[in-house]
Design an enzyme around this catalytic site. Structure first.
Site, short mmCIF file in Angstrom:
data_model
loop_
_atom_site.label_atom_id
_atom_site.label_comp_id
_atom_site.label_asym_id
_atom_site.label_seq_id
_atom_site.Cartn_x
_atom_site.Cartn_y
_atom_site.Cartn_z
N ARG A 172 0.83 -1.21 0.00
CA ARG A 172 0.00 0.00 0.00
C ARG A 172 0.87 1.26 0.00
O ARG A 172 0.42 2.32 -0.38
CB ARG A 172 -0.87 0.04 1.27
CG ARG A 172 -2.02 -0.91 1.31
CD ARG A 172 -2.62 -0.97 2.71
NE ARG A 172 -3.15 0.30 3.18
CZ ARG A 172 -4.36 0.75 2.92
NH1 ARG A 172 -5.18 0.04 2.19
NH2 ARG A 172 -4.77 1.90 3.41
N ARG A 176 9.62 5.85 -3.56
CA ARG A 176 9.94 6.73 -4.69
C ARG A 176 11.37 7.22 -4.62
O ARG A 176 11.85 7.56 -3.55
CB ARG A 176 9.06 7.98 -4.67
CG ARG A 176 7.62 7.72 -4.68
CD ARG A 176 6.89 9.05 -4.94
NE ARG A 176 5.46 8.84 -4.81
CZ ARG A 176 4.75 9.25 -3.78
NH1 ARG A 176 5.33 9.93 -2.81
NH2 ARG A 176 3.46 9.00 -3.73
N ARG A 249 -8.33 -6.30 13.78
CA ARG A 249 -7.58 -5.45 14.68
C ARG A 249 -8.51 -4.32 15.07
O ARG A 249 -9.29 -3.82 14.26
CB ARG A 249 -6.34 -4.87 13.97
CG ARG A 249 -5.28 -5.89 13.70
CD ARG A 249 -4.74 -6.53 14.93
NE ARG A 249 -3.90 -5.61 15.73
CZ ARG A 249 -3.41 -5.92 16.90
NH1 ARG A 249 -3.68 -7.09 17.47
NH2 ARG A 249 -2.64 -5.05 17.55
N ARG A 280 0.25 6.10 16.28
CA ARG A 280 0.38 7.44 15.70
C ARG A 280 -0.42 8.46 16.48
O ARG A 280 -1.29 8.09 17.27
CB ARG A 280 0.00 7.46 14.22
CG ARG A 280 -1.39 6.97 13.94
CD ARG A 280 -1.62 6.87 12.42
NE ARG A 280 -2.81 6.08 12.17
CZ ARG A 280 -3.14 5.57 10.98
NH1 ARG A 280 -2.38 5.76 9.94
NH2 ARG A 280 -4.24 4.87 10.84
N GLU A 300 -3.41 6.93 18.88
CA GLU A 300 -4.02 5.66 18.44
C GLU A 300 -3.27 4.48 19.01
O GLU A 300 -2.06 4.38 18.85
CB GLU A 300 -3.93 5.55 16.91
CG GLU A 300 -5.04 6.25 16.21
CD GLU A 300 -4.98 6.01 14.70
OE1 GLU A 300 -5.15 6.99 13.98
OE2 GLU A 300 -4.77 4.86 14.27
N TYR A 348 -9.95 -5.14 3.46
CA TYR A 348 -9.22 -3.93 3.81
C TYR A 348 -9.45 -2.91 2.69
O TYR A 348 -8.62 -2.71 1.82
CB TYR A 348 -7.73 -4.28 3.95
CG TYR A 348 -6.82 -3.24 4.56
CD1 TYR A 348 -7.27 -2.00 4.97
CD2 TYR A 348 -5.47 -3.54 4.75
CE1 TYR A 348 -6.40 -1.08 5.52
CE2 TYR A 348 -4.59 -2.62 5.30
CZ TYR A 348 -5.07 -1.39 5.68
OH TYR A 348 -4.19 -0.48 6.23
N ASP A 350 -10.31 0.72 0.87
CA ASP A 350 -10.20 2.18 0.96
C ASP A 350 -11.56 2.77 0.64
O ASP A 350 -12.39 2.13 0.01
CB ASP A 350 -9.16 2.69 -0.04
CG ASP A 350 -7.73 2.46 0.45
OD1 ASP A 350 -7.54 2.41 1.68
OD2 ASP A 350 -6.83 2.33 -0.39
N1 UDP Z 1 3.55 1.14 7.68
C1 UDP Z 1 4.77 1.17 8.30
N2 UDP Z 1 5.26 2.34 8.80
C2 UDP Z 1 4.56 3.49 8.72
C3 UDP Z 1 3.29 3.48 8.09
C4 UDP Z 1 2.81 2.28 7.58
O1 UDP Z 1 5.42 0.15 8.41
O2 UDP Z 1 5.04 4.52 9.21
C5 UDP Z 1 3.04 -0.14 7.16
C6 UDP Z 1 2.24 -0.90 8.20
O3 UDP Z 1 2.48 -2.28 8.03
C7 UDP Z 1 0.83 -0.58 7.83
C8 UDP Z 1 0.90 -0.53 6.32
O4 UDP Z 1 2.18 0.04 6.07
O5 UDP Z 1 -0.07 -1.55 8.28
C9 UDP Z 1 -0.19 0.26 5.65
O6 UDP Z 1 -0.21 1.56 6.16
P1 UDP Z 1 -1.36 2.58 5.89
O7 UDP Z 1 -0.89 3.89 6.37
O8 UDP Z 1 -1.80 2.43 4.48
O9 UDP Z 1 -2.48 2.02 6.85
P2 UDP Z 1 -3.85 2.68 7.37
O10 UDP Z 1 -3.73 4.15 7.20
O11 UDP Z 1 -4.93 2.04 6.59
O12 UDP Z 1 -3.86 2.28 8.80
#
Ligand code: UDP
Length: 365
Positions: A172, A176, A249, A280, A300, A348, A350
């Site tokens: 996801r 870059r 989760r 976060r 969170e 999962y 979006d």
């Molecule tokens: N992820 C990570 N570090 C970060 C942000 C995301 O390792 O700082 C990984 C983590 O495994 C997470 C996945 O990337 O479950 C997808 O993140 P995303 O931000 O897309 O998840 P959401 O916002 O849906 O919780």
């Protein structure tokens, strides 16, 4: 003759879009939700003049022009671009992984140097075909970034070691070799001005809605009201967990109003070390470039779902996917009910994909 053609269980995004589309076709809908509010997990509530994302931050992004035009009927979107910052024991890094991240991590200046560094670490780890999230992450960004920005965060988020998680989760996130902090590779992005609740209320305009109404606890009575049902709650709950529990989760939010205008200078800061207990911190005002004198933040905490908790993320590992498929077979046999959304399809999803799926289900687009 029943009073309604369709009973829509769940006033979240899937239910609201489906209800809107069906109503447009002249089909009479009743939308119910067990919560006291509409909008499901995109629900926003105003505190100190700030739209707080009560069930977690939602940033709308899509590559689908039709979906973008669709949502713009219900809300005007601002120019918010998601650029989270990672905090690893007080060291700050840009996300998603890009030249700013690589420069801070290794001091590399050119894309070639960054690519070489990643390749060197990938080779040293001996990964040819990534079999799990850990191997996928190392082969994408190398060991250093995996250790500092992925491992701790992912293990807190999913409560499982990265070696036991599917690699698609990390896909996801873009990688870059340019200086671009935009988290999403999407053509269209923004936050509905005035909050998601208002947007969903506009979708449900003119449609009967009953809140504080639990479908499964009053199933017979509710079924008697409509010919058909769209169910967007957890599919395993619908079948009384007869084949066993699907795992989710869950997330717990600790929300605080602070008497200062700026706490962290960004909407999202990810705490990527293992030691910080939260994953976060969201500072809600920055989704809408707020100028309020106070600020609202949410920490969170990720946890394993247990009955009674709010389910957030389906755990799409092999075991749960198999169980979901068994429930899906049961669902296909239901004559008057269809299933949709993150919980109804154990997916999962979006937001843009949810909207597209709900429109398709209503035979639109
Ligand atoms: N992820 C990570 N570090 C970060 C942000 C995301 O390792 O700082 C990984 C983590 O495994 C997470 C996945 O990337 O479950 C997808 O993140 P995303 O931000 O897309 O998840 P959401 O916002 O849906 O919780």
């Amino acid at each position: 003759m029943k009073e309604y053609d369709y009973l829509i269980v769940g006033a979240g995004l899937y239910g609201a879009v489906f209800a809107h589309e069906m109503t447009k076709q002249g089909i009479k809908c009743l939308v119910i939700d067990k919560r006291p509010n509409i909008a499901g997990n995109v629900y926003t509530e105003e505190i100190e003049g700030i739209n707080v994302h009560v069930y977690g931050a939602h940033i709308f992004h899509t590559n689908n022009r039709k979906v973008w035009e669709y949502v713009n009927q219900f809300a005007e979107f601002n120019r918010f671009t998601n650029s989270p910052v990672a905090n690893f024991h007080g060291e700050l890094y840009s996300l998603p992984f890009n030249m700013y991240t690589f420069n801070k991590m290794w001091g590399v200046v050119t894309p070639e140097e960054a690519a070489e560094k990643i390749e060197e670490q990938r080779k040293a780890a001996g990964i040819t075909e990534p079999k799990n999230l850990e191997e996928q992450a190392i082969s994408l960004v190398g060991t250093d970034i995996y250790e500092k920005l992925i491992k701790g965060y992912t293990e807190k988020q999913w409560g499982r070691p990265c070696t036991e998680l599917p690699s698609f989760i990390i896909k996801r996130l873009p990688v870059r070799l340019t200086f671009d902090n935009n988290y999403f590779n999407a053509l269209y992005q923004g936050i509905p001005m005035g909050g998601y609740t208002k947007m969903v209320a506009n979708m449900l305009d003119g449609i009967d809605v009953r809140l504080n109404t639990d479908y499964l606890q009053n199933k017979e009575e509710m079924d008697a009201m409509a010919d058909k049902v769209l169910y967007t709650g957890p599919i395993d709950a619908y079948f009384g967990y007869s084949l066993g529990n699907l795992e989710y989760r869950s997330v717990r939010f600790e929300t605080e109003v602070l008497d200062k205008p700026n706490f962290q200078g960004n909407a999202a800061v990810n705490y990527t070390d293992r030691e910080t207990p939260w994953t976060r911190i969201i500072e809600h005002k920055w989704f809408e470039f707020g100028t309020q004198p106070k600020t609202v933040i949410s920490r969170e905490y990720s946890s394993e779902w247990k009955p009674g908790d709010e389910p957030y993320y389906p755990v799409n590992d092999e075991k749960n996917s198999k169980l979901y498929n068994a429930y899906k077979e049961l669902a296909a046999k239901e004559k008057n009910a269809i299933f949709g959304g993150r919980l109804g399809e154990y997916k999962y999803y979006d937001m843009d994909a949810v909207i597209e799926a709900a429109i398709k289900k209503s035979k639109g687009f």
